[in-house]
Design a protein around this motif. Structure first.
Motif: not given
Length: 322
Positions: A67-88
């Motif tokens: 849960c601590t890990y998933l909360k970090w993922r949600t709060d940091s928006r890591i999924t969106d950030k990865i996709q953004y950096h792959l696209n750009n």
């Protein structure tokens, strides 16, 4: 809520893993829960309990960790950030001009320039993925001598490091949940490093938060001065991490060890460790190229478990990038 019955043995059953996924999916977006592979959940749950002398962690403790890990993922928006950096693109390729005209796969939405910015590093080529071991687990490399400590914004570098880590970890094959880490701390400017004393501790904290039980093994070359960092790590990291770190005094000794352990093959031993293989500069400094290459290398491992897999991945990722 009723407490789960724990198998007295350390083996985690498929039912327990399914139950964990089910409970987490009621608290977090399924798109984030799906980043947890069954093999990783099983690894987290099966770790011995250090405090209670049990052969494995309780269901509740394991869930809290996830849960601590998933909360970090949600709060940091890591999924969106990865996709953004792959696209750009990535480091040393583009300035962040707010463009979102990069290709986006079907069903994906590119983060807008008002909500996302391109994160870069002041120390390109110091921290990167390159290759997979003889079991398909990716290899992470760190070169302290390429870290420009005096120009480092610690918070920015930690965020960039988490982007690199999860760019690959989010795409691990189903049967792989861990990573190898080769740390070269034998050559660096100690005086400059002392200008950023929080960098090492902050990196370790980030690693513990976002990569619990991910470390397969770490080979650290300390030389003389590098022992300072290792002592810091010992004071912060739990024993189940430190126990997986092998400290060597020289790169020659480390090179023999990483070949023996199957982290790299002899023909893939890099030139900075007495080998002949050259790590492609673009793949060590450009975020998009690096992540695309290591993802392809992991996918191609079964058919080409050697440098050839990485060479194929490298050429393919560069075609995708340019």
């Amino acid at each position: 809520m009723m407490k789960k019955k724990i198998n007295p043995a350390s083996v985690v059953t498929d039912e327990e893993v399914a139950s964990m996924i089910n409970e987490l999916s009621h608290e977090f977006e399924m798109s984030e829960v799906e980043k947890l592979s069954c093999s990783w959940i099983r690894a987290i749950m099966s770790q011995p309990s250090r405090k209670k002398n049990n052969p494995r962690r309780s269901f509740e403790y394991s869930k809290k960790k996830l849960c601590t890990y998933l909360k970090w993922r949600t709060d940091s928006r890591i999924t969106d950030k990865i996709q953004y950096h792959l696209n750009n693109g990535g480091e040393n390729e583009k300035e962040d001009n707010g463009s979102t005209d990069a290709t986006v796969s079907a069903g994906e939405v590119a983060p807008t320039p008002t909500t996302m910015k391109l994160i870069t590093t002041t120390s390109p080529g110091s921290f990167y993925w390159y290759g997979v071991d003889n079991e398909g687990a990716p290899v992470l490399w760190y070169k302290a001598d390429l870290t420009i400590f005096e120009k480092t914004n610690v918070q920015n570098e930690i965020e960039y490091a988490s982007l690199i880590l999860h760019g690959a970890l989010d795409a691990l094959p189903p049967n792989v949940h861990s990573l190898n880490f080769v740390i070269l701390f034998d050559k660096y400017r100690a005086g400059k490093a002392l200008q950023r004393p929080s960098m090492g501790p902050e990196f370790i904290k980030m690693l513990m938060l976002t990569c619990p039980d991910r470390l397969k093994r770490a080979i650290m070359v300390t030389g003389i001065a590098g022992h300072v960092f290792f002592n810091i790590a010992k004071g912060l990291a739990p024993s189940n991490i430190i126990d997986k770190v092998v400290v060597t005094q020289s790169r020659k000794e480390a090179a023999e060890l990483i070949v023996e352990l199957g982290i790299v093959t002899k023909d893939c031993l890099p030139d900075f460790m007495n080998g002949t293989f050259v790590h492609n500069e673009v793949l060590t400094t450009n975020y998009s190229a690096m992540i695309k290459a290591v993802r392809l290398a992991m996918r191609q491992y079964d058919s080409e478990p050697s440098c050839k897999a990485l060479s194929l991945a490298s050429s393919s990722s560069l075609r995708l990038l340019y």
